[in-house]
Motif scaffolding. Structure first.
Motif, PDB file in Angstrom:
ATOM      1  N   ARG A 257      -0.906  -7.777  11.104  1.00 40.25           N
ATOM      2  CA  ARG A 257      -2.274  -7.288  11.341  1.00 40.25           C
ATOM      3  C   ARG A 257      -3.118  -7.380  10.067  1.00 40.25           C
ATOM      4  NH1 ARG A 257       0.843  -3.579  14.170  1.00 40.25           N
ATOM      5  NH2 ARG A 257       0.589  -1.968  12.569  1.00 40.25           N
TER       6      ARG A 257
ATOM      7  N   ALA B 155       2.870  -4.635  10.890  1.00 35.60           N
ATOM      8  CA  ALA B 155       1.680  -4.176  10.160  1.00 35.60           C
ATOM      9  C   ALA B 155       1.170  -5.274   9.227  1.00 35.60           C
ATOM     10  CB  ALA B 155       1.996  -2.907   9.378  1.00 35.60           C
TER      11      ALA B 155
ATOM     12  N   THR C  98       0.865  -1.178   0.000  1.00 35.55           N
ATOM     13  CA  THR C  98       0.000   0.000   0.000  1.00 35.55           C
ATOM     14  C   THR C  98       0.899   1.225   0.000  1.00 35.55           C
ATOM     15  OG1 THR C  98      -1.658  -1.197   1.287  1.00 35.55           O
ATOM     16  CG2 THR C  98      -1.878   1.187   1.202  1.00 35.55           C
TER      17      THR C  98
ATOM     18  N   LYS D 208      -6.532  -9.590   9.569  1.00 42.58           N
ATOM     19  CA  LYS D 208      -7.771  -8.923   9.144  1.00 42.58           C
ATOM     20  C   LYS D 208      -8.296  -9.485   7.830  1.00 42.58           C
ATOM     21  CE  LYS D 208      -6.809  -4.441  11.245  1.00 42.58           C
ATOM     22  NZ  LYS D 208      -6.465  -3.030  10.966  1.00 42.58           N
TER      23      LYS D 208
ATOM     24  N   ARG E 113      -2.001   4.342   3.584  1.00 39.58           N
ATOM     25  CA  ARG E 113      -2.015   3.339   4.658  1.00 39.58           C
ATOM     26  C   ARG E 113      -2.963   3.749   5.772  1.00 39.58           C
ATOM     27  NH1 ARG E 113       4.331   2.945   4.328  1.00 39.58           N
ATOM     28  NH2 ARG E 113       4.403   1.774   2.380  1.00 39.58           N
ATOM     29  N   GLY E 114      -3.480   2.725   6.459  1.00 34.87           N
ATOM     30  CA  GLY E 114      -4.376   2.958   7.584  1.00 34.87           C
ATOM     31  C   GLY E 114      -5.831   3.138   7.193  1.00 34.87           C
ATOM     32  N   ARG E 115      -6.157   2.932   5.930  1.00 35.96           N
ATOM     33  CA  ARG E 115      -7.535   3.114   5.456  1.00 35.96           C
ATOM     34  C   ARG E 115      -8.237   1.788   5.165  1.00 35.96           C
ATOM     35  NH1 ARG E 115      -6.706   6.458   0.450  1.00 35.96           N
ATOM     36  NH2 ARG E 115      -8.874   5.935   0.146  1.00 35.96           N
ATOM     37  N   GLY E 116      -7.607   0.671   5.511  1.00 33.56           N
ATOM     38  CA  GLY E 116      -8.233  -0.630   5.289  1.00 33.56           C
ATOM     39  C   GLY E 116      -8.166  -1.122   3.865  1.00 33.56           C
TER      40      GLY E 116
END
Length: 185
Positions: A151, A148, A105, A155, A110-113
């Protein structure tokens, strides 16, 4: 970049994102994404200029043509056509029951799924597309230090499977996460 050179281009919906073939017009976004120091340390391939970006795109096109490597640009449909990530499937020889899946990504996205949605769509496509090839397991491999990615794997439905000892070109141990056709281990 499609499944059949004479057929339609493969695009996959992934929530607000779209997985689509990489295009020559994506070169500036590709170069910018690879300027991220984290990507440079976690990925084997490096894109530093237009020539290496063109080579990167050519390798992905050849993968589609040979049926051995399927790479998709991840695009945020609400924010234009510029790629915000990449997902790829390395398909093994026919008859093998597993394949490897990978992703990245771009730093600003990043961090937006994005990664879990894109990996979910690619995994579903892989299991559907290669069902006749007996594909039963997808593996996602990353360096142990990349928390990361752990995770993201969890997910995305990729359960931790094992620690992989360091081997060239990776200087440290890795994790293998797996998703079975049924979605669980």
């Amino acid at each position: 970049m499609n499944d059949d050179p004479d057929g339609p281009v493969t695009t996959l919906p992934a929530g607000p994102f779209l997985l689509r073939p990489w295009l020559a017009g994506d070169i500036p976004a590709l170069i910018e994404a690879y300027r991220d120091p984290a990507m440079r340390t976690m990925l084997r391939s490096q894109v530093t200029d237009e020539a290496t970006a063109e080579r990167w795109l050519r390798v992905r096109q050849e993968g589609w043509e040979s049926g051995s490597y399927f790479s998709f640009a991840v695009v945020d449909r609400d924010r234009g056509s510029e790629p915000v990530g990449n997902v790829a499937l390395k398909h093994p020889a026919p008859g093998s029951d597993n394949a490897e899946i990978g992703y990245w990504t771009a730093a600003p996205a990043r961090g937006r799924g994005i990664a879990p949605l894109a990996l979910g769509a690619l995994g579903d496509w892989a299991f559907d597309t290669f069902a006749a090839d007996v594909l039963m397991r997808l593996d996602l491999v990353h360096q142990v230090s990349n928390e990361a990615s752990c995770r993201v794997a969890e997910k995305s439905g990729y359960a931790f499977a094992e620690v992989i000892p360091a081997r060239t070109p990776w200087p440290s141990d890795g994790h293998r996460h797996s998703r079975l056709r049924t979605g669980t281990l």
